[in-house]
Motif scaffolding. Structure first.
Motif, mmCIF file in Angstrom:
data_model
loop_
_atom_site.group_PDB
_atom_site.id
_atom_site.type_symbol
_atom_site.label_atom_id
_atom_site.label_comp_id
_atom_site.label_asym_id
_atom_site.label_seq_id
_atom_site.Cartn_x
_atom_site.Cartn_y
_atom_site.Cartn_z
ATOM 1 N N GLU A 59 -45.768 -11.985 -20.383
ATOM 2 C CA GLU A 59 -47.044 -12.823 -20.936
ATOM 3 C C GLU A 59 -48.181 -11.943 -21.584
ATOM 4 N N ALA A 60 -48.515 -12.410 -22.721
ATOM 5 C CA ALA A 60 -49.870 -11.674 -23.346
ATOM 6 C C ALA A 60 -50.887 -12.300 -22.472
ATOM 7 N N LEU A 61 -51.977 -11.217 -22.276
ATOM 8 C CA LEU A 61 -53.191 -11.577 -21.667
ATOM 9 C C LEU A 61 -54.108 -11.757 -22.571
ATOM 10 N N PRO A 62 -54.652 -13.049 -22.698
ATOM 11 C CA PRO A 62 -55.645 -13.295 -23.810
ATOM 12 C C PRO A 62 -56.978 -12.585 -23.424
ATOM 13 N N SER A 63 -57.871 -12.416 -24.434
ATOM 14 C CA SER A 63 -58.930 -11.565 -24.312
ATOM 15 C C SER A 63 -60.150 -12.294 -23.297
ATOM 16 N N VAL A 64 -59.938 -13.799 -23.572
ATOM 17 C CA VAL A 64 -60.972 -14.506 -22.567
ATOM 18 C C VAL A 64 -59.845 -15.542 -21.781
ATOM 19 N N TYR A 65 -60.561 -15.699 -20.504
ATOM 20 C CA TYR A 65 -59.722 -16.607 -19.670
ATOM 21 C C TYR A 65 -60.669 -16.971 -18.471
ATOM 22 N N ASP A 66 -60.755 -18.369 -18.249
ATOM 23 C CA ASP A 66 -61.456 -18.825 -17.107
ATOM 24 C C ASP A 66 -60.699 -19.959 -16.371
ATOM 25 N N LEU A 67 -60.672 -19.810 -15.066
ATOM 26 C CA LEU A 67 -59.799 -20.717 -14.323
ATOM 27 C C LEU A 67 -60.717 -22.160 -14.258
ATOM 28 N N ARG A 68 -62.020 -21.922 -14.505
ATOM 29 C CA ARG A 68 -62.784 -23.148 -14.086
ATOM 30 C C ARG A 68 -62.413 -24.487 -15.001
#
Length: 455
Positions: A59-68
């Motif tokens: 799975e590619a990890l995005p440059s920005v990620y936020d669980l909220r």
């Protein structure tokens, strides 16, 4: 006592714990609150830079990620003046990993209290004192909790030893390896994106916090606080920090100082912070308790140290006695390396002092992908009659780590209440000749649990 072909050796002590014992930093104030993180005696530095979560590597990890915005973070809470950030971060991780399907509000107060020195199974800490992920794992793995917040509301100033029903049983706590560099963030990001908020320790000092941008970066200090990582931004500018780090990038952090602190309780910490990502845990899997369940264990204080025979393979066993007719349904233990392999055996009608006597009723092998507290259920239970002794026997290989046997031991400053008795736990270098762990260290118990249900 029989002489071992290879003598058992106890694992070295974490250097940060030794420094803590020398300085006793628990009472130091940070932002008007008690310092909350106590380094643990376990030294798992062999894990530094190890890659885990291989199953998610495609799975590619995005440059920005936020669980909220995904509804996968529980509300920000306030620990008050107590040094209990580690408990808030434990439940911040557990509650997040259960979201969005299940919404829970667990009681930090109950963990705070039952793990205090004033209670029978507590550590060397006051009700409002500090702790770490190993302490909270011990509390959860012995089924003391989690309990509901409404049953035991948070009070930073008072303590008691009240017991309430556990609403979940922990099945997996992953001890995410320390980062080897500021950009070694794949493990942390993968855990956040695929499971939920990550427990991590840091060294906090008000002098490094930029209130205008709610950002933090330090290049020195002593670990004293615990938070949750809930997202990241690879492009977060280094110019936003009070002191500029070498590069851009920051994790989004959920704190436990209330919603009026920082950005509604959150802040950003630089990838280049010197202690970030060194002590991490993910409280990732649980199951619902069933009626008439039983836990057999000798390690209420959990994993404090390990033993081995100068090899990454060793054998260990606990002998238990069934107080009622019951079905043995599964087991739990700790492993210190990714891709650990094990063979487990269950014997019934065991003779005292002989873990592999009696009748072999269950055996199988498995692999544990991450360093973790690990629980597995049997596909079919093992019936044990009241008054009969039974044993769990484990052969465990922990690659690159020569102390495969997880133990609770008595250690001043953290686990002085640890105790054991002869005839409980046994260790072996070959699975054939065994010695009582009590003969090696009178305060040592093996961290190996058996789970059962009444017949």
């Amino acid at each position: 006592m029989r002489l071992f072909k290879r003598q058992p050796v106890r694992s070295p002590v974490n250097a940060y714990f030794s420094k803590y014992q020398q300085s006793i930093t628990q009472g130091v104030q940070i932002s008007g609150r008690k310092s909350g993180y106590i380094p643990h005696p376990l030294d798992l530095s062999h894990l530094t830079g190890k890659k885990i979560f291989i199953g998610y590597r495609g799975e590619a990890l995005p440059s920005v990620y936020d669980l909220r915005p995904k509804g996968r973070v529980s509300p920000v809470k306030d620990q008050g003046l107590a040094g209990t950030c580690w408990i808030f971060a434990t439940y911040g991780s557990l509650e997040s990993c259960l979201l969005p399907e299940e919404k829970w509000d667990f009681s930090e107060n109950n963990m705070k209290n039952l793990l205090a020195e004033e209670c029978p199974q507590g550590y060397d800490r006051p009700f409002d004192g500090g702790g770490n992920q190993w302490m909270s794992t011990a509390y959860l793995s012995r089924w003391s909790g989690p309990v509901l917040e409404k049953n035991d509301p948070y009070d930073p100033f008072q303590g008691n030893c009240d017991v309430f029903p556990a609403r979940k049983h922990i099945r997996r706590v992953v001890f995410i390896p320390p980062r080897k560099s500021p950009t070694d963030n794949t493990n942390l990001k993968t855990a956040i994106m695929n499971s939920g908020a990550v427990f991590t320790a840091m060294a906090y000092d008000d002098g490094y916090y930029n209130e205008e941008t709610t950002s933090y970066y330090s290049s020195e200090g002593f670990p004293n606080h615990v938070v949750n990582l809930v997202g990241w931004d690879d492009n977060y500018s280094r110019k936003k920090f009070k002191t500029r780090p070498p590069g851009d990038g920051a994790f989004i952090v959920k704190n436990s100082w209330g919603q009026n602190w920082g950005d509604k309780g959150y802040f950003n910490i630089s990838y280049y912070d010197f202690f970030l990502g060194m002590e991490n845990a993910l409280f990732s899997r649980t199951e619902n308790p069933k009626s008439a369940q039983i836990i057999h264990q000798y390690d209420p204080l959990g994993w404090i140290a390990s033993y081995g025979f100068q090899s990454d393979t060793a054998w260990f066993s606990n002998i238990f006695e069934a107080e009622t007719n019951q079905n043995i349904t599964g087991f739990g233990f700790y492993t210190a390396s990714p891709y650990s392999s094990y063979n487990i055996y269950v014997y019934e009608n065991v003779t005292a002092g002989k873990p592999r006597s009696g009748r072999l009723t269950k055996s199988f092998k498995g692999t544990i992908d991450e360093p973790s507290y690990y629980v597995r259920n049997f596909s079919s239970p093992v019936r044990v009659k009241q008054g009969k002794k039974f044993s769990l026997v484990v052969e465990l290989t922990t690659p690159a780590y020569d102390y495969p046997i997880p133990c609770e031991v008595r250690l001043e400053g953290i686990s002085s209440k640890a105790k054991s008795s002869p005839g409980q736990g046994y260790i072996s270098d070959n699975g054939k000749t065994w010695d009582d762990i009590y003969a090696i260290a009178e305060d040592a118990s093996i961290c190996l649990k058996a789970f059962a249900e009444l017949k």
